[in-house]
Write a protein that holds these residues in place. Structure first.
Motif, mmCIF file in Angstrom:
data_model
loop_
_atom_site.group_PDB
_atom_site.id
_atom_site.type_symbol
_atom_site.label_atom_id
_atom_site.label_comp_id
_atom_site.label_asym_id
_atom_site.label_seq_id
_atom_site.Cartn_x
_atom_site.Cartn_y
_atom_site.Cartn_z
ATOM 1 N N PRO A 187 12.843 -20.359 -34.970
ATOM 2 C CA PRO A 187 12.825 -19.298 -35.870
ATOM 3 C C PRO A 187 12.638 -18.283 -34.318
ATOM 4 O O PRO A 187 11.475 -18.553 -34.218
ATOM 5 C CB PRO A 187 11.673 -20.121 -36.323
ATOM 6 N N TYR A 188 13.640 -17.680 -34.306
ATOM 7 C CA TYR A 188 13.024 -16.808 -32.918
ATOM 8 C C TYR A 188 12.731 -14.855 -33.857
ATOM 9 O O TYR A 188 12.993 -15.284 -35.105
ATOM 10 C CB TYR A 188 14.300 -15.502 -32.363
ATOM 11 N N TYR A 205 8.764 -15.203 -24.681
ATOM 12 C CA TYR A 205 9.587 -15.015 -25.874
ATOM 13 C C TYR A 205 10.022 -16.316 -26.751
ATOM 14 O O TYR A 205 11.071 -16.071 -27.600
ATOM 15 C CB TYR A 205 11.447 -15.099 -24.470
ATOM 16 N N PHE A 206 9.295 -17.022 -26.672
ATOM 17 C CA PHE A 206 9.999 -18.939 -27.110
ATOM 18 C C PHE A 206 8.317 -19.034 -27.843
ATOM 19 O O PHE A 206 8.171 -20.293 -27.291
ATOM 20 C CB PHE A 206 9.846 -19.663 -26.509
ATOM 21 N N PRO A 207 7.578 -18.453 -28.509
ATOM 22 C CA PRO A 207 6.163 -18.399 -28.610
ATOM 23 C C PRO A 207 6.041 -20.033 -29.837
ATOM 24 O O PRO A 207 4.688 -20.764 -29.408
ATOM 25 C CB PRO A 207 5.352 -16.906 -30.039
ATOM 26 N N ALA A 208 7.066 -20.589 -30.728
ATOM 27 C CA ALA A 208 6.775 -21.775 -31.125
ATOM 28 C C ALA A 208 7.274 -23.033 -30.185
ATOM 29 O O ALA A 208 7.691 -23.697 -31.372
ATOM 30 C CB ALA A 208 7.435 -21.154 -32.377
ATOM 31 N N GLY A 257 23.818 -7.338 -25.374
ATOM 32 C CA GLY A 257 23.307 -8.540 -25.669
ATOM 33 C C GLY A 257 22.459 -8.454 -27.358
ATOM 34 O O GLY A 257 22.106 -7.661 -27.380
ATOM 35 N N HIS A 258 22.070 -9.843 -27.539
ATOM 36 C CA HIS A 258 22.106 -9.848 -28.985
ATOM 37 C C HIS A 258 20.857 -9.257 -28.830
ATOM 38 O O HIS A 258 20.042 -10.059 -30.319
ATOM 39 C CB HIS A 258 22.326 -11.196 -29.276
ATOM 40 N N ARG A 259 19.989 -10.001 -28.169
ATOM 41 C CA ARG A 259 18.498 -9.384 -28.085
ATOM 42 C C ARG A 259 17.332 -10.919 -28.610
ATOM 43 O O ARG A 259 16.321 -10.410 -29.423
ATOM 44 C CB ARG A 259 18.093 -8.701 -28.827
ATOM 45 N N LEU A 260 18.520 -12.406 -28.484
ATOM 46 C CA LEU A 260 17.903 -12.990 -29.589
ATOM 47 C C LEU A 260 17.008 -14.329 -28.006
ATOM 48 O O LEU A 260 18.098 -14.021 -26.983
ATOM 49 C CB LEU A 260 18.669 -14.269 -30.478
ATOM 50 N N GLY A 261 15.804 -14.104 -28.150
ATOM 51 C CA GLY A 261 15.072 -15.529 -27.051
ATOM 52 C C GLY A 261 14.404 -14.248 -26.005
ATOM 53 O O GLY A 261 14.276 -13.255 -25.557
ATOM 54 N N LEU A 262 14.722 -15.240 -24.214
ATOM 55 C CA LEU A 262 14.893 -14.830 -22.827
ATOM 56 C C LEU A 262 15.590 -13.510 -23.348
ATOM 57 O O LEU A 262 16.579 -13.063 -23.260
ATOM 58 C CB LEU A 262 14.801 -15.697 -22.295
ATOM 59 N N LEU A 315 13.183 -26.487 -23.325
ATOM 60 C CA LEU A 315 12.345 -25.545 -24.464
ATOM 61 C C LEU A 315 12.796 -27.360 -25.765
ATOM 62 O O LEU A 315 13.633 -26.900 -26.119
ATOM 63 C CB LEU A 315 12.215 -24.856 -25.209
ATOM 64 N N ARG A 316 11.747 -27.086 -26.303
ATOM 65 C CA ARG A 316 11.979 -28.235 -27.076
ATOM 66 C C ARG A 316 10.947 -27.260 -29.035
ATOM 67 O O ARG A 316 10.304 -26.591 -28.906
ATOM 68 C CB ARG A 316 10.948 -29.390 -27.195
ATOM 69 N N TYR A 317 11.127 -27.959 -29.778
ATOM 70 C CA TYR A 317 10.717 -27.945 -31.085
ATOM 71 C C TYR A 317 11.207 -28.685 -32.636
ATOM 72 O O TYR A 317 12.121 -28.285 -32.128
ATOM 73 C CB TYR A 317 11.590 -25.723 -31.282
#
Length: 229
Positions: free
Chosen positions: A178-179, A220-223, A193-198, A150-152
């Motif tokens: 940016p999540y 889950y990673f729209p950007a 869990g931390h509820r970030l990302g997937l 995954l790239r941003y």
């Protein structure tokens, strides 16, 4: 997974470059033994505590009264081992492929988390057991997505994931990525869990409705964008 929400950009792994992972740190071993060896495959044991099969090269580093076993393994071997260890039981293949891409992205972008190794085999980094059989779904997921990250902003991101977001992931803005708060198909209310990302449970639910691994990653990673190393 358990994370300190601090991101440091590291030099990215090149395709095929190995990764160094410290193993058995939870046991604080004072001695380890290699009980079997065949080529790059060996069985490592902490006497009376645990033994596990690995593929790669072994270094044993002494630090005080303890030893730190470090296994240098191929990136894709690490990815398959993490998918097998981290994924929920019965997860469909498309969600496992998404998990493989996320795990690989973290391995590529977040090196240097320990003094003697890039990562450890605990939830501090990513949970890792022995490599799965080549015929397993975890190994198939790794092979089917080999080299995809995954790239941003032109960089591979240290992608995060958690077991169950409880119905919605949460927002966390950083330079790395940016999540965003994403509505999840699984609304259990039982956060793990931390509820970030997937969200692993949500990804499995999406896959059961026919979503592809790319569909899951877009949710889950729209950007971010999936691309080759």
């Amino acid at each position: 997974m358990k994370w300190a929400l601090v991101f440091v950009w590291a030099a990215a792994l090149a395709p095929g470059q190995p990764v160094r992972i410290s193993v058995f740190s939870l046991f604080h071993p004072q001695r380890v033994e290699v009980t079997e060896r065949r080529g790059s495959e060996f069985v490592l044991r902490v006497p009376g505590r645990i033994e596990r099969r690995f593929h790669g090269e072994l270094d044993v580093i002494r630090e005080g009264n303890e030893v730190i076993p470090v296994v240098t393994m191929d990136l894709e071997t690490a990815v398959a081992s993490i998918v097998a260890a981290e994924s929920p039981p019965g997860a469909p293949i498309e969600s496992l492929k998404a998990q493989a891409v996320v795990a690989r992205s973290f391995l590529v972008a977040a090196r240097g988390r320990h003094a003697h190794a890039d990562f450890c085999d605990t939830t501090h980094c990513q949970f890792l057991r022995e490599p799965p059989l080549p015929s397993s779904l975890a190994a198939l997921a790794a092979r089917a997505t080999a080299g995809i990250v995954l790239r941003y902003g032109g960089r591979t991101i240290p992608a995060l994931y958690s077991a169950d977001c409880g119905g919605s992931t949460r927002e966390f803005l950083s330079e790395a990525y940016p999540y965003f708060a994403i509505a999840c198909p699984v609304r259990s209310g039982a956060v793990a869990g931390h509820r970030l990302g997937l969200c692993q449970q949500g990804a499995a639910a999406k896959a059961r409705t026919g979503a592809s691994w790319l569909d899951i990653l877009r949710l889950y990673f729209p950007a971010a964008a999936a691309g080759s190393l």
